[in-house]
Design a protein around this motif. Structure first.
Motif, short mmCIF file in Angstrom:
data_model
loop_
_atom_site.label_atom_id
_atom_site.label_comp_id
_atom_site.label_asym_id
_atom_site.label_seq_id
_atom_site.Cartn_x
_atom_site.Cartn_y
_atom_site.Cartn_z
N UNK A 384 0.73 -1.22 0.11
CA UNK A 384 0.15 -0.17 -0.06
C UNK A 384 0.90 1.45 -0.03
N UNK A 385 2.14 1.02 -0.21
CA UNK A 385 3.14 2.18 -0.07
C UNK A 385 2.75 3.41 -1.07
N UNK A 386 2.39 2.93 -2.08
CA UNK A 386 2.02 3.83 -3.32
C UNK A 386 0.81 4.70 -2.98
N UNK A 387 0.07 4.24 -1.90
CA UNK A 387 -0.81 5.42 -1.32
C UNK A 387 -0.51 6.15 -0.18
N UNK A 388 0.75 5.96 0.36
CA UNK A 388 1.29 6.64 1.47
C UNK A 388 1.87 8.12 1.08
N UNK A 389 1.41 9.04 1.83
CA UNK A 389 2.26 10.28 1.86
C UNK A 389 2.68 10.68 3.29
N UNK A 390 3.74 11.42 3.07
CA UNK A 390 4.63 11.99 4.53
C UNK A 390 5.04 13.30 4.19
N UNK A 391 4.41 14.09 5.41
CA UNK A 391 4.58 15.50 5.40
C UNK A 391 5.47 15.95 6.51
N UNK A 392 5.98 16.88 6.37
CA UNK A 392 6.90 17.46 7.78
C UNK A 392 6.39 18.86 7.86
N UNK A 393 5.98 19.01 8.97
CA UNK A 393 5.39 20.44 9.66
C UNK A 393 6.51 21.14 10.09
N UNK A 394 6.59 22.54 9.73
CA UNK A 394 7.58 23.30 10.27
C UNK A 394 7.06 24.76 10.61
N UNK A 395 7.28 25.26 11.70
CA UNK A 395 6.75 26.47 12.17
C UNK A 395 7.81 27.83 11.93
N UNK A 396 7.62 28.90 11.15
CA UNK A 396 8.66 29.51 10.79
C UNK A 396 8.66 30.80 11.48
N UNK A 397 7.77 30.73 12.88
CA UNK A 397 7.59 31.74 13.55
C UNK A 397 6.14 32.22 13.74
N UNK A 399 3.88 31.59 10.79
CA UNK A 399 3.05 30.44 9.97
C UNK A 399 3.69 29.14 10.28
N UNK A 400 2.73 28.14 9.89
CA UNK A 400 3.31 26.72 9.94
C UNK A 400 3.09 26.53 8.41
N UNK A 401 4.02 25.50 7.95
CA UNK A 401 4.06 25.04 6.69
C UNK A 401 4.33 23.30 6.70
N UNK A 402 3.65 22.96 5.67
CA UNK A 402 3.85 21.43 5.47
C UNK A 402 4.62 21.02 4.11
N UNK A 403 5.55 20.19 4.42
CA UNK A 403 6.31 20.21 3.11
C UNK A 403 6.08 18.60 3.01
N UNK A 404 5.93 18.49 1.55
CA UNK A 404 5.81 17.01 1.13
C UNK A 404 7.03 16.32 1.06
N UNK A 405 7.33 15.52 1.94
CA UNK A 405 8.77 14.71 2.07
C UNK A 405 8.46 13.38 1.53
#
Lengths: 431, 202
Positions: A384-397, A399-405
């Motif tokens: 099922x790995x083709x349907x898995x997504x991973x995101x890294x959330x980062x706070x720049x002070x 806002x928060x942003x989610x990067x697709x990793x």
């Protein structure tokens, strides 16, 4: 499905794909939980829309009738409690009848509605004075008119506002600019759902999607303590979960559980749960939920189970009573927190299988390298790995942003392992 | 010919542990045994001084990046850890004083150079790593001994997670030199070193 949001709580702008398991990692205070909360609010406010609109109207009519009556009872009746009972019953009857009237079940004119009201008041001995009665009827009709004229869209906007306000504690709007417009856009197989918010209020919504599925939000295994005693302060996500945990097994047939058993899909899932929970959860004569490990042991109140067991027990109960249905949304906020690494692996295996067998959409946040790796490895094992997504959330002070990793998960491990190097450095710097 | 290019040995020879009579690695890669350079430096360059500089075991100028390599077969006690640190500083001082120029014509004369182009590798013996250190003699020594508690399992765990991050886990407090004196710092067991040798020296 794809979720695009802008200006929600800490998040400025982000797009998230959820095709199976979506993992969101990152430091504290980076907006990881926002996505899960948001999906919970979207799905639960917008599923069974017609029923929600009906319920909302009925409640408004009920409250209006009570309000109007309250100002007409004059001096406090001798037996106030009995009067309140009669009043509530009366209001309920009116609400039910008006709802039937609206839906066309009763083909009647406005005059007939007056009649319904009049008869109700008399039967319930609410107002004895004829003059009062007439004024009441007039005012009641006047007050009900605007309610009946409100469009279904506006009612839904109110329902959506209420769900979001409760899930986000009145902080849907971005923290850096409370007047900014917030936007949620959900796309499922090309169909779109859009919600716009301003100042924590849903100002517009549109949807081609007919949401049929529910969303469960699990962030704390202690919620299981509340099933025997559901009173006290519970968050909306917990309250929602407790209701499903308490669901009787008779409801099982309306679920998909039986169909799944028929397909022999549950064998692997049961085998994993069985490694951890070697017994059943039942209700004793006093109505308390108990865990019985075997026929020779005394039952244990669920609140006395170990926290790790509770995490598994929650899923076991939701599965066995048919609450979790095919294509539902399951949000697990840091589910590994109370689990030893060995059980983190089992839990990961369990949810990867659940996702596959029930075609669930899962949002998982985590701080654990074991759990993250286990999700990754088991997704590969079960294809099922083709349907898995991973995101890294980062706070720049601000806002928060989610990067697709998804294609470089090591970015998450880097965050998780930096403290290890920090400790090693510290170990050798102590004088 | 510059002394650094003149003195040569295999990496295996540079890894020889005199106390135990064993080689730590078996690579036939040609390196500069820096101990020999140091001896030459003391003898030829500073004949009137009476110093006791320490030196890293090997120096390797590869392509873009160069390496100082140190082999430690025994338990890395506090005293040995101090010695490793001194070797790093002494070796760099000596190297900078030798007026060596790399193959691209850059003078190797400052930590600005080593920070950009040079890495440090410490090869240690995994079996001895987890052994209890020698008894500390002073109160502070005991305190430090307790603070620096090596655990093979902990290290294995940390290394595994750092590997998932595609990062190296640096032991013995040597991470302090990364991006300061050296571009990168590696601490490898003999096995890890042998496994990575092709990758390291490309």
């Amino acid at each position: 499905m794809q979720l695009r949001i802008s200006n929600i709580a800490k998040i400025k702008e982000t797009t998230i794909d959820i095709d199976g398991i979506t993992v969101i990692a990152g430091e504290n205070n980076a907006g990881k939980s926002t996505i899960g909360k948001l999906l919970f609010a979207v799905f639960n406010s917008m599923n069974n829309m017609d029923e929600k609109i009906r319920e909302e109207k009925r409640n408004k009519i009920y409250r209006t009738v009570i309000q109007v009556l309250q100002s007409y009872h004059g001096k406090r009746p001798d037996n106030y409690a009995a009067w309140v009972r009669r009043r509530n019953l009366f209001a309920k009857n009116i609400a039910d009848n008006v709802m039937k009237y609206i839906s066309g079940d009763i083909k009647q004119s406005r005059d007939d509605m007056d009649e319904v009201l009049q008869r109700g008041v008399k039967t319930a001995s609410i107002l004895e004075n004829q003059e009062d009665l007439e004024v009441f009827l007039k005012e009641c009709v006047n007050n009900l008119d605007p309610i009946l004229n409100v469009s279904d869209d506006r009612i839904m906007a109110e329902v959506i506002t209420r769900w979001f306000s409760r899930v986000f504690d009145n902080q849907v709007s971005p923290l850096w600019d409370e007047e900014a417009e917030s936007k949620i856009e959900l796309t499922i197989r090309g169909e779109k759902l859009t919600c716009l918010f301003r100042e924590n209020t849903c100002i517009k919504w549109e949807s081609d999607i007919h949401i049929l599925h529910g969303a469960f939000y699990i962030d704390n295994p202690f919620v299981i303590d509340k099933i025997s005693d559901p009173y006290g302060d519970l968050k909306i996500t917990e309250n929602h979960l407790v209701k499903f945990l308490q669901k009787e097994e008779e409801d099982l047939f309306e679920g998909i559980f039986d169909a799944v058993i028929a397909k022999d899909k549950m064998d692997d899932i049961n085998a994993i749960i069985g490694k951890v929970i070697t017994g059943d959860i039942t209700i004793n004569q006093e109505g308390e939920y108990c865990f019985k490990a075997g026929k020779d042991t005394r039952p244990l109140y669920v609140q006395n189970m170990s926290t790790g067991l509770k995490a598994f027990a929650l899923l076991k109960m939701l599965l066995e009573n048919g609450s979790i249905k095919e294509k539902d949304v399951l949000i697990l906020d840091e589910p590994e927190i109370h689990l030893h690494p060995e059980w983190q692996l089992l839990y990961a295996q369990l949810i990867v299988l659940l996702q596959r067998e029930f075609d669930l959409s899962l949002i998982i946040t985590t701080h654990s390298p074991y759990f993250l790796d286990a999700i990754d490895v088991y997704s590969r094992k079960y294809n099922t790995s083709q349907a898995a997504h991973y995101y890294l959330a980062e706070n720049d002070g601000v806002f928060s942003r989610l990067h697709d990793v998804t294609n470089h998960i090591d970015a998450i491990y880097k965050k998780l392992s930096e403290p290890m190097q920090m400790l090693e450095n510290l170990r050798y710097s102590i004088d | 010919m510059h002394i650094i290019d003149e003195v040569q040995s295999t990496l295996e020879e540079a890894s020889y542990d005199v106390d135990n009579g064993t080689y730590m690695v078996h690579s036939k890669l040609t390196v500069c045994p820096f101990d020999k350079v140091k001896e030459w430096y003391v003898r030829e360059k500073i004949p009137y001084a009476n110093p006791n500089p320490k030196s890293n075991d090997a120096l390797y100028f590869g392509g873009r990046e160069s390496y100082f390599i140190e082999f430690k077969n025994g338990k890395i006690t506090n005293a040995i850890n101090y010695e490793i640190n001194k070797k790093i500083y002494d070796s760099l001082f000596i190297l900078f004083d030798l007026e060596y120029v790399d193959r691209y014509g850059n003078p190797v004369n400052s930590i600005s150079y080593t920070r950009r182009n040079m890495n440090y590798v410490l090869v240690y013996n995994e079996e001895n790593y987890i052994q209890a250190g020698q008894t500390a003699q002073t109160k502070d020594g005991i305190k430090r001994q307790q603070a620096v508690s090596e655990s093979g399992h902990r290290t294995a765990l940390y290394k595994t997670v750092r590997k998932l991050a595609k990062e190296d886990f640096v032991l013995f407090g040597l991470d302090q030199f990364r991006n300061y004196l050296f571009r990168n710092v590696f601490t490898y067991t003999q096995k890890e070193f042998e496994q990575n040798i092709a990758k390291i020296f490309t």
